[in-house]
Design a protein around this motif. Structure first.
Motif, PDB file in Angstrom:
ATOM      1  N   LEU A  91      36.603  52.087  48.986  1.00 56.17           N
ATOM      2  CA  LEU A  91      37.677  51.101  49.072  1.00 56.17           C
ATOM      3  C   LEU A  91      37.271  49.842  48.325  1.00 56.17           C
ATOM      4  O   LEU A  91      36.157  49.342  48.529  1.00 56.17           O
ATOM      5  N   PRO A  92      38.158  49.306  47.483  1.00 56.99           N
ATOM      6  CA  PRO A  92      37.830  48.035  46.841  1.00 56.99           C
ATOM      7  C   PRO A  92      37.931  46.906  47.862  1.00 56.99           C
ATOM      8  O   PRO A  92      38.630  47.021  48.870  1.00 56.99           O
ATOM      9  N   ARG A  93      37.232  45.841  47.605  1.00 57.74           N
ATOM     10  CA  ARG A  93      37.293  44.662  48.463  1.00 57.74           C
ATOM     11  C   ARG A  93      37.865  43.505  47.674  1.00 57.74           C
ATOM     12  O   ARG A  93      37.860  43.501  46.446  1.00 57.74           O
ATOM     13  N   ALA A  94      38.364  42.510  48.394  1.00 58.97           N
ATOM     14  CA  ALA A  94      39.011  41.371  47.755  1.00 58.97           C
ATOM     15  C   ALA A  94      38.054  40.598  46.844  1.00 58.97           C
ATOM     16  O   ALA A  94      38.465  40.041  45.840  1.00 58.97           O
ATOM     17  N   ALA A  95      36.780  40.562  47.172  1.00 62.57           N
ATOM     18  CA  ALA A  95      35.802  39.809  46.391  1.00 62.57           C
ATOM     19  C   ALA A  95      35.361  40.540  45.134  1.00 62.57           C
ATOM     20  O   ALA A  95      34.535  40.033  44.380  1.00 62.57           O
ATOM     21  N   GLY A  96      35.857  41.756  44.910  1.00 61.28           N
ATOM     22  CA  GLY A  96      35.495  42.515  43.730  1.00 61.28           C
ATOM     23  C   GLY A  96      34.430  43.562  43.985  1.00 61.28           C
ATOM     24  O   GLY A  96      34.085  44.328  43.093  1.00 61.28           O
ATOM     25  N   PHE A 127      37.350  51.491  40.311  1.00 58.61           N
ATOM     26  CA  PHE A 127      37.935  50.255  40.845  1.00 58.61           C
ATOM     27  C   PHE A 127      37.582  49.051  39.976  1.00 58.61           C
ATOM     28  O   PHE A 127      38.282  48.041  40.013  1.00 58.61           O
ATOM     29  N   ALA A 128      36.492  49.147  39.211  1.00 59.23           N
ATOM     30  CA  ALA A 128      36.095  48.035  38.350  1.00 59.23           C
ATOM     31  C   ALA A 128      36.921  47.984  37.065  1.00 59.23           C
ATOM     32  O   ALA A 128      36.848  47.003  36.329  1.00 59.23           O
ATOM     33  N   ARG A 129      37.707  49.013  36.800  1.00 60.82           N
ATOM     34  CA  ARG A 129      38.517  49.039  35.580  1.00 60.82           C
ATOM     35  C   ARG A 129      39.681  48.049  35.704  1.00 60.82           C
ATOM     36  O   ARG A 129      40.119  47.706  36.800  1.00 60.82           O
ATOM     37  N   LYS A 130      40.191  47.693  34.552  1.00 64.59           N
ATOM     38  CA  LYS A 130      41.262  46.707  34.472  1.00 64.59           C
ATOM     39  C   LYS A 130      42.530  47.184  35.186  1.00 64.59           C
ATOM     40  O   LYS A 130      42.963  48.319  34.984  1.00 64.59           O
ATOM     41  N   HIS A 131      43.105  46.364  36.025  1.00 62.99           N
ATOM     42  CA  HIS A 131      44.372  46.551  36.742  1.00 62.99           C
ATOM     43  C   HIS A 131      44.341  47.610  37.847  1.00 62.99           C
ATOM     44  O   HIS A 131      45.355  47.822  38.499  1.00 62.99           O
ATOM     45  N   GLU A 134      44.507  45.876  41.339  1.00 62.32           N
ATOM     46  CA  GLU A 134      45.838  45.293  41.541  1.00 62.32           C
ATOM     47  C   GLU A 134      46.837  46.366  41.983  1.00 62.32           C
ATOM     48  O   GLU A 134      47.686  46.124  42.844  1.00 62.32           O
ATOM     49  N   GLN A 135      46.730  47.560  41.392  1.00 59.50           N
ATOM     50  CA  GLN A 135      47.622  48.645  41.783  1.00 59.50           C
ATOM     51  C   GLN A 135      47.326  49.111  43.208  1.00 59.50           C
ATOM     52  O   GLN A 135      48.248  49.431  43.957  1.00 59.50           O
ATOM     53  N   VAL A 136      46.063  49.144  43.576  1.00 62.73           N
ATOM     54  CA  VAL A 136      45.689  49.526  44.942  1.00 62.73           C
ATOM     55  C   VAL A 136      46.253  48.512  45.928  1.00 62.73           C
ATOM     56  O   VAL A 136      46.831  48.881  46.961  1.00 62.73           O
ATOM     57  N   VAL A 137      46.114  47.225  45.618  1.00 61.34           N
ATOM     58  CA  VAL A 137      46.621  46.169  46.497  1.00 61.34           C
ATOM     59  C   VAL A 137      48.136  46.271  46.622  1.00 61.34           C
ATOM     60  O   VAL A 137      48.691  46.168  47.728  1.00 61.34           O
ATOM     61  N   ARG A 138      48.821  46.496  45.507  1.00 64.77           N
ATOM     62  CA  ARG A 138      50.283  46.615  45.533  1.00 64.77           C
ATOM     63  C   ARG A 138      50.715  47.774  46.424  1.00 64.77           C
ATOM     64  O   ARG A 138      51.631  47.648  47.248  1.00 64.77           O
ATOM     65  N   ASP A 139      50.036  48.923  46.303  1.00 66.86           N
ATOM     66  CA  ASP A 139      50.382  50.070  47.128  1.00 66.86           C
ATOM     67  C   ASP A 139      50.086  49.803  48.601  1.00 66.86           C
ATOM     68  O   ASP A 139      50.877  50.184  49.471  1.00 66.86           O
ATOM     69  N   ARG A 159      50.012  59.070  40.400  1.00 65.44           N
ATOM     70  CA  ARG A 159      49.393  59.679  39.212  1.00 65.44           C
ATOM     71  C   ARG A 159      47.991  59.120  38.986  1.00 65.44           C
ATOM     72  O   ARG A 159      47.061  59.858  38.660  1.00 65.44           O
ATOM     73  N   LEU A 160      47.846  57.820  39.179  1.00 64.15           N
ATOM     74  CA  LEU A 160      46.541  57.189  39.015  1.00 64.15           C
ATOM     75  C   LEU A 160      45.525  57.762  40.007  1.00 64.15           C
ATOM     76  O   LEU A 160      44.400  58.090  39.638  1.00 64.15           O
ATOM     77  N   VAL A 161      45.938  57.926  41.253  1.00 60.51           N
ATOM     78  CA  VAL A 161      45.052  58.486  42.275  1.00 60.51           C
ATOM     79  C   VAL A 161      44.658  59.911  41.907  1.00 60.51           C
ATOM     80  O   VAL A 161      43.485  60.287  42.014  1.00 60.51           O
TER      81      VAL A 161
END
Length: 185
Positions: A91-96, A127-131, A134-139, A159-161
């Motif tokens: 899981l990504p975290r808010a701090a990166g 998760f370190a890739r660009k955008h 942001e897509q995970v957070v949006r979902d 599709r990304l997943v």
């Protein structure tokens, strides 16, 4: 890049924790060499099914910015159903940084653990890739009912997943370099 390995509510798993602390730095180096980009800070937590649900739901709620107790409880129930069959979860975290949860009950040998570790570290690199975050957070925000997303955005995220899962499964062969014969297990 910092790497921490810890346990959550699993007394008596000292040998498993030592194995994890031994394999984790090697796995990070292997995955970092195999994929483009830089590995973010990673926190690996060894736990059981209930711990995966607790920590996973808390990390998702934090990432989505949800403070509502009812929504958090609903997310934890859904995470509990998902954690029954999962060997690991990233899981990504808010701090990166990235939180990697590993269910110790699903791993009978270091070989199985190595495969799961490599798989989840590939997700950490993704998760370190660009955008991607942001897509995970949006979902997640759509899942919690905070914001709506269009059907197109939902399909794009699915599709990304799927692409990320295929890539992670495709790199599980790297576990053979940690524990010989691991990907055959």
């Amino acid at each position: 890049m910092s790497l921490t390995v810890s346990t959550h509510k699993i007394p008596g798993y000292g040998p498993t924790a030592r194995t994890a602390k031994q394999l984790a730095p090697q796995a990070v180096r292997l995955v970092e060499r195999a994929l483009p980009g830089r590995m973010p800070d990673v926190e690996i937590v060894l736990t059981h099914t209930r711990g995966m649900a607790e920590l996973g739901a808390a990390a998702e709620a934090e990432l989505a910015g949800v403070l509502d107790k009812r929504s958090r409880n609903r997310a934890e129930r859904a995470a509990r159903r998902q954690a029954r069959d999962a060997s690991g979860r990233a899981l990504p975290r808010a701090a990166g940084s990235v939180l990697v949860l590993v269910n110790v009950d699903q791993h009978a040998s270091p070989a199985q653990f190595a495969v799961t570790l490599v798989h989840e570290l590939v997700h950490a690199m993704q998760f370190a890739r660009k955008h991607v975050t942001e897509q995970v957070v949006r979902d997640l925000r759509a899942h919690f009912g905070v914001e709506r997303q269009s059907r197109r955005q939902a399909r794009q995220y699915e599709r990304l997943v799927e692409e990320h899962e295929q890539e992670a499964y495709g790199h599980e062969y790297l576990a053979d370099r940690l524990v010989p014969g691991a990907s055959a297990a």
